[in-house]
Design an enzyme around this catalytic site. Structure first.
Site, PDB file in Angstrom:
ATOM      1  N   ASP A   1     -45.458 -21.808  -2.378  1.00 42.10           N
ATOM      2  CA  ASP A   1     -46.342 -21.166  -2.013  1.00 42.10           C
ATOM      3  C   ASP A   1     -47.112 -20.229  -2.646  1.00 42.10           C
ATOM      4  O   ASP A   1     -47.683 -19.346  -1.935  1.00 42.10           O
ATOM      5  CB  ASP A   1     -46.677 -22.095  -0.558  1.00 42.10           C
ATOM      6  CG  ASP A   1     -46.178 -23.279  -0.317  1.00 42.10           C
ATOM      7  OD1 ASP A   1     -46.717 -24.051  -0.261  1.00 42.10           O
ATOM      8  OD2 ASP A   1     -45.146 -23.398   0.639  1.00 42.10           O
TER       9      ASP A   1
ATOM     10  N   GLY B   1     -35.232 -25.682   0.992  1.00 45.13           N
ATOM     11  CA  GLY B   1     -35.888 -24.460   0.561  1.00 45.13           C
ATOM     12  C   GLY B   1     -36.097 -23.862   1.641  1.00 45.13           C
ATOM     13  O   GLY B   1     -35.892 -22.398   2.048  1.00 45.13           O
ATOM     14  N   HIS B   2     -36.548 -24.357   3.039  1.00 40.78           N
ATOM     15  CA  HIS B   2     -36.604 -23.287   4.237  1.00 40.78           C
ATOM     16  C   HIS B   2     -35.461 -22.550   4.584  1.00 40.78           C
ATOM     17  O   HIS B   2     -34.741 -21.383   4.860  1.00 40.78           O
ATOM     18  CB  HIS B   2     -37.034 -24.374   5.653  1.00 40.78           C
ATOM     19  CG  HIS B   2     -38.164 -25.062   4.958  1.00 40.78           C
ATOM     20  ND1 HIS B   2     -38.581 -25.705   5.258  1.00 40.78           N
ATOM     21  CD2 HIS B   2     -39.409 -24.570   5.013  1.00 40.78           C
ATOM     22  CE1 HIS B   2     -39.557 -26.653   5.231  1.00 40.78           C
ATOM     23  NE2 HIS B   2     -40.081 -25.004   5.049  1.00 40.78           N
TER      24      HIS B   2
HETATM   25  P1  AMP Z   1     -43.656 -24.612   5.274  1.00 39.19           P
HETATM   26  O1  AMP Z   1     -42.930 -25.733   6.461  1.00 39.19           O
HETATM   27  O2  AMP Z   1     -43.616 -25.483   3.742  1.00 39.19           O
HETATM   28  O3  AMP Z   1     -44.949 -24.305   5.832  1.00 39.19           O
HETATM   29  O4  AMP Z   1     -43.376 -23.590   4.743  1.00 39.19           O
HETATM   30  C1  AMP Z   1     -42.284 -22.445   5.281  1.00 39.19           C
HETATM   31  C2  AMP Z   1     -41.873 -21.713   3.939  1.00 39.19           C
HETATM   32  O5  AMP Z   1     -41.080 -21.930   3.558  1.00 39.19           O
HETATM   33  C3  AMP Z   1     -43.234 -21.332   3.043  1.00 39.19           C
HETATM   34  O6  AMP Z   1     -42.847 -19.775   3.592  1.00 39.19           O
HETATM   35  C4  AMP Z   1     -42.941 -22.188   2.588  1.00 39.19           C
HETATM   36  O7  AMP Z   1     -43.248 -21.009   0.847  1.00 39.19           O
HETATM   37  C5  AMP Z   1     -41.306 -22.100   1.359  1.00 39.19           C
HETATM   38  N1  AMP Z   1     -40.532 -23.033   1.072  1.00 39.19           N
HETATM   39  C6  AMP Z   1     -41.385 -24.303   1.072  1.00 39.19           C
HETATM   40  N2  AMP Z   1     -40.998 -25.441   0.374  1.00 39.19           N
HETATM   41  C7  AMP Z   1     -39.787 -23.998  -0.539  1.00 39.19           C
HETATM   42  C8  AMP Z   1     -38.516 -24.245  -1.653  1.00 39.19           C
HETATM   43  N3  AMP Z   1     -38.759 -25.681  -2.490  1.00 39.19           N
HETATM   44  N4  AMP Z   1     -38.212 -22.911  -1.960  1.00 39.19           N
HETATM   45  C9  AMP Z   1     -38.122 -21.995  -1.042  1.00 39.19           C
HETATM   46  N5  AMP Z   1     -39.067 -21.306  -0.288  1.00 39.19           N
HETATM   47  C10 AMP Z   1     -40.013 -22.846  -0.178  1.00 39.19           C
END
Ligand code: AMP
Length: 290
Positions: free
Chosen positions: A150, A36-37
């Site tokens: 998110d 996803g990231h």
């Molecule tokens: P985090 O590291 O969880 O804070 O996420 C960092 C970024 O990655 C944020 O903008 C999240 O919304 C995005 N993100 C996390 N999981 C996913 C996913 N499954 N698909 C797309 N973006 C994601």
């Protein structure tokens, strides 16, 4: 890939890059990188010449009983993944570089932050927006890419950028899912045994709402009822399921732009998911697919 740990060094890199005529895109993360990231990095690459990814587990956005200490951290692995995916710079500041003193002044995110995640996690979005503002000052990007996974966070960042005149664009990318529909999340690593299977209740609930809407149901209460029914699975405790617009306001009638948001606890793990009714879970990109 350049690695920077100091906000001033990050800003110097970014300013030199932009002075040379390159557009800078920025992907903020808390690390434990997954597909996803990495898709956000691909998306960043499409809208700019240089891509910066940050890794910082922000203490300000965790409540005292939350998983700050146990949040998965593996900088070596993240560095290799970001480099392989073509990031030009990795910004990985330590807590002292970001917060030499505990900040007294924090952003007040307002009413959009009070419901849903904000109700369950008091102070969470003040912590998120404060760190995002600081990261924007360090990176000074032309565009920042966030995940729709998110949803409330992404919409709040949009409002912060608009309301406070940050000179950048916010791009919001679709949720990347496992083949079976589970939205990728760093916290999926916490799921034990049967919890991984039970976690499918979230994406199933979104699908159930979407199907009922496609079959002609537009009444939010009826649609929420369908979603909650699908969430009634042993081991799953729903926090909320709601139909909202892009300002997180409840809708009077569901339409293609309506977003179904949900969060549930499985044991000690909290998971979030959402879908835009007109797009649907089935159309979200799948990890592993090209
Ligand atoms: P985090 O590291 O969880 O804070 O996420 C960092 C970024 O990655 C944020 O903008 C999240 O919304 C995005 N993100 C996390 N999981 C996913 C996913 N499954 N698909 C797309 N973006 C994601």
């Amino acid at each position: 890939m350049q690695e920077l740990t100091d906000p001033r060094a990050m800003r110097a890199w970014s300013r030199a890059t932009r002075r040379a005529g390159a557009r800078v895109a920025f992907v903020p993360t808390m690390g434990a990188l997954h597909e996803g990231h990495l898709r956000l990095l691909d998306r960043a690459r499409e809208c700019a010449d240089r891509v910066v990814v940050s890794i910082f587990v922000n203490p300000l956005q965790f409540g005292p009983q939350e998983d700050f200490a146990s949040y998965p951290r593996d900088l070596g692995r993240d560095r290799a993944l970001a480099d392989r995916r073509g990031a030009d710079a990795l910004f990985a500041p330590g807590p002292d570089a970001m917060y030499p003193v505990e900040p007294l002044v924090r952003l007040a995110p307002g009413p959009m932050a009070e419901a849903f995640e904000g109700a369950v996690r008091p102070g969470h979005f003040a912590g998120v927006l404060t760190v995002v503002a600081k990261l924007f000052h360090a990176v000074e990007p032309d565009v920042a890419v966030f995940g729709r996974k998110d949803f409330q966070q992404a919409m709040l960042v949009r409002r912060m950028v608009a309301d406070l005149d940050f000179p950048l664009e916010v791009d919001v990318a679709p949720t990347v899912r496992e083949l079976d529909g589970l939205a990728l999340s760093s916290r999926n690593a916490y799921l034990k045994g049967d919890e991984r299977r039970s976690a499918l209740a979230l994406s199933r609930a979104l699908r159930a709402v979407e199907q009922a809407w496609r079959a002609g149901q537009a009444d939010p209460a009826a649609l929420v009822g369908r979603g909650l029914e699908a969430l009634r699975v042993p081991g799953v405790s729903p926090d909320y399921l709601a139909l909202v617009d892009d300002q997180l306001r409840p809708v009077a009638r569901a339409d293609a732009a309506t977003v179904v948001i949900t969060a549930a606890r499985l044991g000690r793990t909290r998971l979030l998911d959402n879908a835009v009714l007109g797009e649907g879970v089935a159309r979200d990109p799948v990890a592993g697919a090209p």
